[in-house]
Design an enzyme around this catalytic site. Structure first.
Site, mmCIF file in Angstrom:
data_model
loop_
_atom_site.group_PDB
_atom_site.id
_atom_site.type_symbol
_atom_site.label_atom_id
_atom_site.label_comp_id
_atom_site.label_asym_id
_atom_site.label_seq_id
_atom_site.Cartn_x
_atom_site.Cartn_y
_atom_site.Cartn_z
ATOM 1 N N ASP A 307 -1.346 -3.738 13.203
ATOM 2 C CA ASP A 307 -2.095 -4.725 13.981
ATOM 3 C C ASP A 307 -1.242 -5.922 14.369
ATOM 4 O O ASP A 307 -1.624 -6.712 15.231
ATOM 5 C CB ASP A 307 -3.337 -5.190 13.219
ATOM 6 C CG ASP A 307 -3.030 -5.607 11.788
ATOM 7 O OD1 ASP A 307 -1.975 -6.229 11.548
ATOM 8 O OD2 ASP A 307 -3.850 -5.311 10.897
ATOM 9 N N GLU A 326 5.237 1.967 11.535
ATOM 10 C CA GLU A 326 3.817 2.297 11.705
ATOM 11 C C GLU A 326 3.703 3.748 12.150
ATOM 12 O O GLU A 326 4.401 4.178 13.064
ATOM 13 C CB GLU A 326 3.181 1.361 12.735
ATOM 14 C CG GLU A 326 1.845 1.805 13.283
ATOM 15 C CD GLU A 326 0.757 1.870 12.219
ATOM 16 O OE1 GLU A 326 0.035 2.887 12.196
ATOM 17 O OE2 GLU A 326 0.645 0.930 11.407
ATOM 18 N N ASP A 379 1.354 -2.764 3.835
ATOM 19 C CA ASP A 379 0.026 -3.148 4.324
ATOM 20 C C ASP A 379 -0.653 -1.916 4.913
ATOM 21 O O ASP A 379 -0.672 -1.714 6.123
ATOM 22 C CB ASP A 379 0.180 -4.254 5.377
ATOM 23 C CG ASP A 379 -1.157 -4.798 5.847
ATOM 24 O OD1 ASP A 379 -2.160 -4.590 5.146
ATOM 25 O OD2 ASP A 379 -1.190 -5.435 6.926
#
EC number: 2.5.1.16
Length: 519
Positions: A307, A326, A379
């Site tokens: 994000d 990611e 994360d």
């Protein structure tokens, strides 16, 4: 000539057309099950329990179907067309119905089991019916029956292979789960219609033939409607899952991505799990990032965090250089468009290198030339399935620690310290087993998440604190951070066995925590 008996030259054509139809039906049957597995992964996390139930339930249902069809073998042609009509309709609608059920009543394992059983029973009835038609049609005698059975099984297995390849490479990426299952159902029904009109037309009384064809055409029309209007149907059902209006929704190759917004509150969901709310994401993001920065930190690796919020905070230090790993490129695309106001364009900053890859694979392969970093931030979504649990394993943390510079720190988001305490303390124990010199657990209150936890890994003597040149923050202070390291008497540190690739204990910890929270 009577019954199913055919002339010799027609028998050969009849047999080969039937074998092709068998392959198509087998392909469709496997596609239905793969659609259920995919939907389970998207809605429920799709761990070993759900996948095992689908696979084992399907295989068991095949046997049940073969037994249940015995009384109907007296009417093989009629029964075969009825079975294929039901199979195409139920299989084609299964993903959509399960999705709508999930939207209305929430997770329902029994609906998944029921759909698996119905599809398996119908598929299990196919081969006995086909063999009966072949034997009655005198397409095989005692000498050739074994060979024909082998050919029939080969067509069935090869068809399943085609279905197994068609789902991940064609149907799912091009059509999505709902329309992909519906398309497989239509193909199944069209194959049945072909068999009925070309191969079995003269074997049925006229009235039965007309009824069978009408039923097939109605089923095809229903699935055709789903194909055309599924986006609207799914959008309506999807909105039931979220309290706020959905402004973006897309099924990527890896997950269901949804963004909602009500007023100034924008929220990102992955596979139905809330990732952040603009109301309070600063509490989470600041708590993740700033404790992981030593005074000398200049390079950072972010694992997950697509994000862009963690990168946004790190870029407040002008000399910071970031590598972002990611898995899903479509999350990056959303971050660079819809979520751009939230992350300030962090993913487009020249100081950020974005890599789309599986973090475990990337670390193991020595990605980025084996570069070491001053800080690593993990994360990731909670480990609600075995695939995600890889990234919470002792082996993964060992790989990550090998990429830390001397004196470097690593922070891992660790789920709710209150709702899922075993997950929280399991991650701490796993990081210790991987070789962290010091593991410091801490937790903060994030209103949309509740009591949320993190683990700070660093060399011996590491303490919670903010570096000297920390910019002004909205939430985190030295006092807040000091309090974050304090736990109540009902949630004191505990030593647990590490979560590993061989034994992903953290998955069951998470499920148990959710079950207990719901009691």
């Amino acid at each position: 000539m009577s019954g199913l008996e055919q002339p010799a030259e027609l028998s050969r054509v009849w047999r080969w057309l039937l074998l092709v139809s068998v392959a198509i039906c087998a392909a469709s049957g496997l596609v239905y099950e793969l659609a259920l597995v995919s939907l389970s992964a998207s809605l429920n996390g799709g761990g070993i329990v759900e996948t095992s139930l689908i696979v084992a339930g399907y295989v068991a249902a095949l046997g049940v179907g073969a037994i249940l069809v015995k009384p109907f073998l007296r009417w093989p042609a009629q029964t075969f067309l009825a079975v294929e009509t039901l199979l195409g309709l139920i299989g084609g609608l299964s993903a959509l119905v399960l999705y709508m059920t999930f939207a209305v009543v929430g997770q329902n394992l029994w609906m998944l089991v029921l759909a698996t059983a119905l599809i398996g029973i119908l598929v299990g009835a196919e081969l006995p019916l086909l063999m009966t038609m072949i034997q009655r049609g005198r397409l095989a005698d005692a000498r050739t029956t074994g060979s024909l059975v082998a050919t029939l099984n080969a067509a069935d297995y090869l068809g399943a292979l085609l279905g197994g390849l068609a789902w991940p490479f064609i149907l799912l990426p091009w059509l999505g789960m709902m329309r992909g299952a519906a398309a497989a159902g239509m193909i199944n029904l069209l194959a049945a219609l072909f068999v009925g009109c070309v191969l079995l037309r003269h074997l049925l009384p006229r009235a039965q033939f007309i009824r069978a064809v009408v039923a097939l055409l109605v089923a095809i029309a229903v699935l055709g409607t789903v194909l055309v209007r599924s986006d609207g149907i799914v959008a309506t059902a999807r909105q039931q899952l979220y309290r706020d209006p959905v402004i973006y929704a897309h099924q990527s190759d890896y997950q269901d991505i949804v963004v909602t917004q009500r007023g100034a509150d924008r929220r990102l969901y992955l596979n139905g799990g809330l990732q952040y709310s603009t109301r309070d994401e600063h509490r989470y993001t600041e708590s993740l990032v700033y404790p992981g920065l030593s005074d000398s930190a200049r390079t950072a690796l972010i694992i997950g965090g697509g994000d862009g919020l963690a990168a946004r905070e790190l870029l407040r230090f002008p000399d910071m250089r970031i590598t972002q790993v990611e898995l899903d490129p479509e999350v990056i695309e959303v971050a660079n468009t819809i979520l751009l106001p939230d992350n300030g364009g962090a993913m487009q900053d020249p100081r950020v290198t974005v890599i789309t890859d599986d973090a475990f694979t990337w670390l193991r392969a020595g990605g980025d030339g084996g570069q070491r970093y001053d800080a690593i931030f993990v994360d990731l979504p909670d480990p609600n399935n075995d695939t995600m649990a890889r990234l919470y394993s002792q082996e993964f943390y060992t790989l990550a620690l090998a990429r830390l510079n001397d004196g470097g720190r690593m922070v891992v988001q660790s789920s709710s310290a209150y709702t899922t305490p075993d997950v929280f303390w399991r991650i701490a124990s796993t990081m210790s087993a991987a070789g962290c010199g010091a593991v410091i657990p801490y937790h903060v209150h994030v209103p949309t998440f509740g009591d949320w936890g993190f683990q700070l890994c660093g060399p011996e003597g590491t303490e919670l604190g903010l570096r000297g040149d920390t910019p002004s923050l909205r939430f985190l202070t030295d006092e807040v951070l000091a309090a974050a390291g304090v736990f109540g008497a009902d949630n004191q540190p505990r030593e647990l066995e590490p979560s590993t690739l061989d034994h992903p204990r953290v998955v069951e910890d998470l499920r148990r925590g959710y079950r207990q929270a719901g009691e």
